[in-house]
Design an enzyme around this catalytic site. Structure first.
Site, PDB file in Angstrom:
ATOM      1  CG  ASP A 139      -0.171  -0.092   2.525  1.00 50.03           C
ATOM      2  OD1 ASP A 139       1.081  -0.210   2.476  1.00 50.03           O
ATOM      3  OD2 ASP A 139      -0.799  -0.035   3.588  1.00 50.03           O
ATOM      4  CG  HIS A 188      24.334   7.065 -16.070  1.00 50.89           C
ATOM      5  ND1 HIS A 188      23.521   6.789 -17.133  1.00 50.89           N
ATOM      6  CD2 HIS A 188      24.688   8.375 -16.221  1.00 50.89           C
ATOM      7  CE1 HIS A 188      23.387   7.870 -17.902  1.00 50.89           C
ATOM      8  NE2 HIS A 188      24.097   8.839 -17.365  1.00 50.89           N
ATOM      9  CG  ASP A 245      26.870  14.558 -11.474  1.00 49.99           C
ATOM     10  OD1 ASP A 245      26.077  15.407 -11.041  1.00 49.99           O
ATOM     11  OD2 ASP A 245      26.969  14.248 -12.679  1.00 49.99           O
ATOM     12  CG  ASP A 260      23.656  18.472 -13.040  1.00 51.08           C
ATOM     13  OD1 ASP A 260      24.387  17.743 -12.337  1.00 51.08           O
ATOM     14  OD2 ASP A 260      23.347  18.198 -14.216  1.00 51.08           O
ATOM     15  CG  HIS A 299      29.570  12.758 -20.709  1.00 52.46           C
ATOM     16  ND1 HIS A 299      29.614  14.119 -20.525  1.00 52.46           N
ATOM     17  CD2 HIS A 299      30.488  12.230 -19.852  1.00 52.46           C
ATOM     18  CE1 HIS A 299      30.507  14.396 -19.592  1.00 52.46           C
ATOM     19  NE2 HIS A 299      31.070  13.278 -19.171  1.00 52.46           N
ATOM     20  CG  HIS A 353      22.100  18.498 -19.140  1.00 51.56           C
ATOM     21  ND1 HIS A 353      21.350  19.018 -18.097  1.00 51.56           N
ATOM     22  CD2 HIS A 353      23.138  17.847 -18.557  1.00 51.56           C
ATOM     23  CE1 HIS A 353      21.914  18.662 -16.939  1.00 51.56           C
ATOM     24  NE2 HIS A 353      23.017  17.966 -17.191  1.00 51.56           N
ATOM     25  CG  HIS A 408      19.258  15.277 -18.160  1.00 50.11           C
ATOM     26  ND1 HIS A 408      19.582  13.983 -18.466  1.00 50.11           N
ATOM     27  CD2 HIS A 408      20.325  15.746 -17.458  1.00 50.11           C
ATOM     28  CE1 HIS A 408      20.789  13.687 -17.974  1.00 50.11           C
ATOM     29  NE2 HIS A 408      21.249  14.742 -17.357  1.00 50.11           N
ATOM     30  CD  GLU A 442      27.038  17.446 -17.360  1.00 54.31           C
ATOM     31  OE1 GLU A 442      27.376  16.440 -16.726  1.00 54.31           O
ATOM     32  OE2 GLU A 442      25.859  17.833 -17.445  1.00 54.31           O
ATOM     33  CE1 TYR A 448      33.933  10.809 -16.315  1.00 53.47           C
ATOM     34  CE2 TYR A 448      33.868  11.384 -18.660  1.00 53.47           C
ATOM     35  CZ  TYR A 448      33.448  11.602 -17.357  1.00 53.47           C
ATOM     36  OH  TYR A 448      32.554  12.609 -17.088  1.00 53.47           O
ATOM     37  NE  ARG A 503      29.927  14.379 -14.713  1.00 51.57           N
ATOM     38  CZ  ARG A 503      29.893  13.072 -14.474  1.00 51.57           C
ATOM     39  NH1 ARG A 503      30.623  12.244 -15.220  1.00 51.57           N
ATOM     40  NH2 ARG A 503      29.154  12.575 -13.510  1.00 51.57           N
ATOM     41  CD  GLU A 560      26.886  18.725 -14.153  1.00 52.26           C
ATOM     42  OE1 GLU A 560      27.096  17.755 -13.388  1.00 52.26           O
ATOM     43  OE2 GLU A 560      25.923  18.779 -14.935  1.00 52.26           O
TER      44      GLU A 560
HETATM   45  N1  GLY Z   1      23.707  14.737 -12.991  1.00 52.34           N
HETATM   46  C1  GLY Z   1      23.307  14.370 -14.273  1.00 52.34           C
HETATM   47  C2  GLY Z   1      24.097  15.053 -15.282  1.00 52.34           C
HETATM   48  O1  GLY Z   1      25.129  15.617 -14.962  1.00 52.34           O
HETATM   49  O2  GLY Z   1      23.721  15.125 -16.409  1.00 52.34           O
HETATM   50 MN    MN Z   2      24.552  17.553 -15.801  1.00 53.58          MN
HETATM   51 MN    MN Z   3      25.640  16.281 -13.003  1.00 49.95          MN
END
Ligand code: GLY
Ligand code: MN
Ligand code: MN
Length: 429
Positions: free
Chosen positions: A41, A246, A263, A274, A355, A359, A366, A384, A388, A397, A399
């Site tokens: 529940d 991830h 992150d 972020d 990557h 974004h 995102h 960012e 790696y 990284r 960001e």
């Molecule tokens: N934390 C997700 C990204 O950096 O896109």
């Molecule tokens: Mn990000």
């Molecule tokens: Mn991030």
């Protein structure tokens, strides 16, 4: 809600901008997110659907917003339908909006309980030339689970089979990608809380701590500052874990000599921060770690400077790739020959930087926005880049969140320690 409410003027203005883009005679309908079942529940914590929040400020399940600017009945031009509370709900779940509170929060004057929706909606839609529905049009959205707006769309299309159906999503992407001053202020609060958490981690980290202990420090700082929680699952990745993009297990011991990639970002009033920072577990980067770190930092700064009105995301990513290429050659990770002979469709730098660089950021981490339209003042992007190197057990990284203005970029995270010396000095305290 843990956060201080946002003044209703933001939502009034957002609806005004939405109406200006809606077709003549059309009505638009927005639903809350579902309360997602977890087991038995129990439900997962409720998170309001970002578009209905953006247009109403109402942060409650089962809410429906109808915007019908040309409705012949003026009182139906903006209508909210709310879950009607009762003594049972009050005792088990707590307070829900009264009609008066919903008016105050949203600036919408006509509030009904949900049970009245069918009859009111019939009147509104019978006098609408088209019905705009709000479906998830994120290019990466893929889920077998139908959501509330989608189920609602099926019902509406069946019941109002001769109406033309329109799409809210492109309008919402356009509106939400340009942040107002109020939104930037709320986002800055999410970033301020995120900064406090990072400073706490700098003081806390030493060899032998586990990644989840660092996660716990961050969560603690978030909650005590009125963040709802994390804007996304935090990545606390020490040593080789940092090369798993991830990684969210956060269960490894942080060893002397490792760098930890973190992150994380707070969610405040449904807006996201972020951040990514990398710190040495023992408080001192090795020369190699420093070299890779500073290479990423230079790419980040070069990339930030390219976030200008008129640039396109596609061109931006290409240009950032060229900068990254030079840095990877300097670090001995790529050779000139490899770069010269590379397939332009799969550039060599992708081996170490796989990557995107940026974004949209806003209510969603995102965030929505048109990736194929030129950048504009008022947009907030992350920046960012990363390198790696699994063979070295090292991933870096960095960001920050950047606001584009006509007069250049504003780094909304400029006060968060980023230089090697700064990080080492704070960890030595
Ligand atoms: N934390 C997700 C990204 O950096 O896109
Ligand atoms: Mn990000
Ligand atoms: Mn991030």
């Amino acid at each position: 809600m843990k956060y201080h409410p946002i003044a209703k003027e933001l939502f009034i203005e957002n609806r005004k901008r939405f109406k200006a883009r809606l077709d003549q005679g059309a009505s638009a309908i927005f639903n809350s997110n579902d309360e997602m079942p977890r087991c038995g529940d129990a439900h997962f914590p409720f998170r309001q659907q970002s578009d209905i929040f953006y247009l109403s400020g109402i942060d409650q399940e089962q809410t429906v917003l109808v915007i019908s600017p040309d409705c012949p009945l003026p009182q139906y031009r903006e209508v909210l339908f709310l879950r009607k509370t009762n003594e049972h709900i009050a005792i088990w779940e707590g307070h829900k909006y009264t009609k008066e509170e919903a008016k105050q929060a949203s600036g919408i004057q006509t509030i009904f309980w949900l049970e009245e929706m069918d009859s009111v909606l019939t009147v509104i839609l019978n006098h609408s030339s088209s019905i705009f529905l709000n479906l998830n049009e994120n290019d990466r959205y893929s889920s077998p689970v139908p959501y509330r707006d989608l189920r609602f769309a099926h019902e509406i299309k069946e019941k109002y089979a001769s109406h033309t159906i329109g799409r809210c999503a492109p309008i919402m992407a356009e509106l939400r990608s340009i942040k107002s001053d109020t939104e930037v202020a709320v986002m800055k609060e999410a970033m301020r809380i995120t900064e406090m958490a990072f400073r706490r981690v700098l003081a806390f980290t030493k060899p032998g701590v586990t990644e989840y202990e660092i996660e716990a420090e961050i969560t603690h700082e978030f909650l005590r500052n009125r963040a709802t929680g994390h804007a996304y699952t935090p990545i606390i990745a020490s040593g080789p874990s940092a090369c798993v993009l991830h990684y969210t297990e956060n269960n490894r011991v942080c060893n002397d000599g490792d760098v930890i990639l973190m992150d994380f970002g707070a969610e405040y009033a449904n807006y996201a921060a972020d951040l990514t920072r990398c710190i040495p577990v023992n408080g001192k980067f090795t020369q190699r770690q420093k070299d890779v770190y500073n290479a990423v930092l230079r790419v980040m700064r070069a990339a930030t400077a390219m976030l200008v009105p008129g640039n396109t995301i596609e061109n931006y990513h290409k240009e950032v790739g060229y900068v990254m290429e030079r840095e990877l050659i300097s670090l001995g990770l790529l050779t000139e020959t490899e770069v010269k002979n590379q397939n332009p469709a799969a550039p060599a730098y992708k081996k170490y930087f796989m990557h995107g660089t940026s974004h949209f950021l806003g209510l969603d981490v995102h965030d929505i926005g048109d990736r194929y339209a030129p950048m504009q003042a008022g947009m907030v992007f992350t920046c960012e880049p990363g390198i790696y190197i699994p063979e070295e057990g090292l991933g870096i990284r960095i960001e920050n969140d950047i606001l584009i203005t006509e007069k250049g970029q504003i780094d909304l995270m400029a006060s968060i320690p980023i230089e090697v010396d700064e990080i080492e000095a704070l960890m030595a305290k």
